[in-house]
Design a protein around this motif. Structure first.
Motif, mmCIF file in Angstrom:
data_model
loop_
_atom_site.group_PDB
_atom_site.id
_atom_site.type_symbol
_atom_site.label_atom_id
_atom_site.label_comp_id
_atom_site.label_asym_id
_atom_site.label_seq_id
_atom_site.Cartn_x
_atom_site.Cartn_y
_atom_site.Cartn_z
ATOM 1 N N MET A 179 0.793 -1.310 0.089
ATOM 2 C CA MET A 179 0.206 -0.007 0.070
ATOM 3 C C MET A 179 0.955 1.434 0.039
ATOM 4 N N LYS A 180 0.639 2.300 -0.900
ATOM 5 C CA LYS A 180 1.170 3.356 -1.044
ATOM 6 C C LYS A 180 0.600 4.762 -0.040
ATOM 7 N N LEU A 181 1.212 4.842 0.774
ATOM 8 C CA LEU A 181 0.580 6.038 1.678
ATOM 9 C C LEU A 181 0.972 7.521 1.633
ATOM 10 N N ALA A 182 0.254 8.399 1.365
ATOM 11 C CA ALA A 182 0.596 9.950 1.440
ATOM 12 C C ALA A 182 0.409 10.546 2.639
ATOM 13 N N LEU A 183 1.328 11.316 3.207
ATOM 14 C CA LEU A 183 1.167 11.843 4.316
ATOM 15 C C LEU A 183 1.288 13.403 3.765
ATOM 16 N N LEU A 184 0.327 14.193 3.776
ATOM 17 C CA LEU A 184 0.319 15.734 3.335
ATOM 18 C C LEU A 184 -0.394 16.497 4.447
ATOM 19 N N LEU A 185 -0.290 17.634 4.341
ATOM 20 C CA LEU A 185 -0.853 18.826 4.977
ATOM 21 C C LEU A 185 -1.996 19.494 4.060
ATOM 22 N N PRO A 186 -3.122 19.594 4.662
ATOM 23 C CA PRO A 186 -4.150 20.269 3.918
ATOM 24 C C PRO A 186 -3.593 21.547 3.067
ATOM 25 N N GLN A 187 -4.128 21.702 1.788
ATOM 26 C CA GLN A 187 -3.544 22.911 1.052
ATOM 27 C C GLN A 187 -4.696 23.039 -0.046
ATOM 28 N N PHE A 188 -4.848 24.274 -0.373
ATOM 29 C CA PHE A 188 -5.794 24.404 -1.467
ATOM 30 C C PHE A 188 -5.486 24.613 -2.996
ATOM 31 N N ALA A 189 -4.162 24.407 -3.130
ATOM 32 C CA ALA A 189 -3.818 24.610 -4.606
ATOM 33 C C ALA A 189 -2.376 23.948 -4.402
ATOM 34 N N PRO A 190 -2.285 22.619 -4.445
ATOM 35 C CA PRO A 190 -1.005 21.979 -4.475
ATOM 36 C C PRO A 190 -0.142 21.972 -5.709
ATOM 37 N N ASN A 191 1.250 22.011 -5.527
ATOM 38 C CA ASN A 191 2.126 21.789 -6.542
ATOM 39 C C ASN A 191 2.080 20.561 -7.259
ATOM 40 N N LEU A 192 2.704 20.429 -8.554
ATOM 41 C CA LEU A 192 2.475 19.249 -9.410
ATOM 42 C C LEU A 192 2.905 18.012 -8.960
ATOM 43 N N TYR A 193 4.044 18.228 -7.827
ATOM 44 C CA TYR A 193 4.570 17.059 -6.978
ATOM 45 C C TYR A 193 3.803 16.552 -6.179
ATOM 46 N N ASP A 194 2.992 17.467 -5.236
ATOM 47 C CA ASP A 194 2.253 16.934 -4.224
ATOM 48 C C ASP A 194 1.005 16.331 -5.085
ATOM 49 N N ARG B 292 -5.380 34.310 12.134
ATOM 50 C CA ARG B 292 -5.384 35.129 13.241
ATOM 51 C C ARG B 292 -3.883 34.908 14.086
ATOM 52 N N THR B 293 -3.406 35.966 14.609
ATOM 53 C CA THR B 293 -2.021 35.817 15.245
ATOM 54 C C THR B 293 -2.330 34.800 16.247
ATOM 55 N N GLU B 294 -3.352 35.113 17.273
ATOM 56 C CA GLU B 294 -3.323 34.156 18.286
ATOM 57 C C GLU B 294 -3.722 32.704 17.816
ATOM 58 N N ASP B 295 -3.733 32.269 16.793
ATOM 59 C CA ASP B 295 -3.971 31.169 16.281
ATOM 60 C C ASP B 295 -2.478 30.292 15.956
ATOM 61 N N ARG B 296 -1.500 30.942 15.697
ATOM 62 C CA ARG B 296 -0.286 30.606 14.879
ATOM 63 C C ARG B 296 0.394 29.348 15.710
ATOM 64 N N LYS B 297 0.053 28.866 16.872
ATOM 65 C CA LYS B 297 0.674 27.755 17.529
ATOM 66 C C LYS B 297 -0.526 26.547 17.721
ATOM 67 N N LYS B 298 -1.429 26.853 17.000
ATOM 68 C CA LYS B 298 -2.507 25.600 17.087
ATOM 69 C C LYS B 298 -2.276 24.958 15.914
ATOM 70 N N ALA B 299 -3.345 23.845 16.159
ATOM 71 C CA ALA B 299 -3.356 22.623 15.272
ATOM 72 C C ALA B 299 -3.891 23.404 13.955
ATOM 73 N N ILE B 300 -3.677 22.588 12.856
ATOM 74 C CA ILE B 300 -4.215 23.255 11.404
ATOM 75 C C ILE B 300 -5.549 23.573 11.383
ATOM 76 N N ARG B 301 -6.149 22.435 12.024
ATOM 77 C CA ARG B 301 -7.795 22.236 12.100
ATOM 78 C C ARG B 301 -8.540 23.416 12.862
ATOM 79 N N ASP C 220 -4.316 17.196 9.474
ATOM 80 C CA ASP C 220 -4.888 18.513 10.072
ATOM 81 C C ASP C 220 -4.838 18.959 11.496
ATOM 82 N N VAL C 221 -4.157 17.720 12.300
ATOM 83 C CA VAL C 221 -4.111 17.876 13.679
ATOM 84 C C VAL C 221 -2.654 18.360 13.999
ATOM 85 N N GLU C 222 -1.816 18.416 13.057
ATOM 86 C CA GLU C 222 -0.396 18.801 13.309
ATOM 87 C C GLU C 222 -0.478 20.376 13.296
#
Length: 221
Positions: A1-16, A59-68, A30-32
């Motif tokens: 099985m081939k597993l892809a681990l990616l962060l959420p992103q709205f417009a990936p590049n061609l590699y991703d 928002r500045t106060e969210d910069r250390k939070k999980a992505i979600r 999304d929990v990172e």
């Protein structure tokens, strides 16, 4: 099985995008913790003298939070300047006028979103739809077996191959078992002289439109 681990992103590049198309299972982490160096909130576009980033402010106060948990900063109008940047740099592309009304409406809908992740997943779905790409993924937050250790996660899920995001060593925990995708960046005609790789799929969409498959089909391995 081939597993892809990616962060959420709205417009990936061609590699991703190639990773997504070749993986048997895609997990969006999304929990990172969100990182300003990531492409969760930004995408690279072509400009006359090279490339530049378009950004969705958080928002500045969210910069250390999980992505979600990160929220969009709507304290100032960021949508109009972003759309102007896209228009200035892509208005002479073959299919810009074809997609411009819908792209503009999609970005303007951001004002109805509080959380960054909800909005970027909506945008990604829309861009994939324009490019006739069907993509299924899972969110790490919904997986009982998820762990931030990519090696352990791959072991738990029985992955024989593990792909991670392109050039992500500064913000994504790198796996010892990480496989490097056999990838040769497609070269295609851009609307400015020369060729700049690693642009987001917006670049392909505005240049190829309904014939984007001429590029995306080469990514399937």
């Amino acid at each position: 099985m081939k597993l892809a681990l990616l962060l959420p992103q709205f417009a990936p590049n061609l590699y991703d995008l190639s990773v997504m198309l070749q993986a048997d299972r895609i997990i969006l982490q999304d929990v990172e913790r969100w990182s300003r160096k990531s492409r969760v909130h930004r995408a690279k576009i072509r400009v006359p003298n090279g490339t530049q980033w378009i950004n969705i402010p958080i928002r500045t106060e969210d910069r250390k939070k999980a992505i979600r948990e990160v929220r969009i900063d709507h304290s100032e109008d960021w949508i109009l300047p972003l759309l102007r940047s896209i228009e200035y740099n892509y208005r002479n592309s073959i299919y810009y006028d074809f997609y411009e009304p819908e792209i503009k409406a999609d970005f303007k809908s951001a004002k109805d979103y509080t959380y960054l992740m909800d909005f970027i997943l909506y945008l990604q779905k829309r861009l994939f739809r324009f490019m006739d790409i069907s993509m299924e993924y899972e969110l790490a937050s919904n997986l009982a077996d998820y762990t931030s250790d990519p090696n352990l996660l791959a072991e738990r899920l029985g992955a024989e191959t593990l792909f991670q995001e392109y050039d992500s060593r500064h913000y994504q925990r790198q796996a010892e078992l990480k496989s490097v995708l056999d990838f040769s960046h497609p070269q295609y005609h851009q609307h400015f002289d020369g060729f700049e790789p690693w642009c987001s799929i917006l670049d392909v969409l505005f240049q190829f439109g309904p014939e984007s498959f001429r590029i995306t089909d080469t990514l399937k391995g």
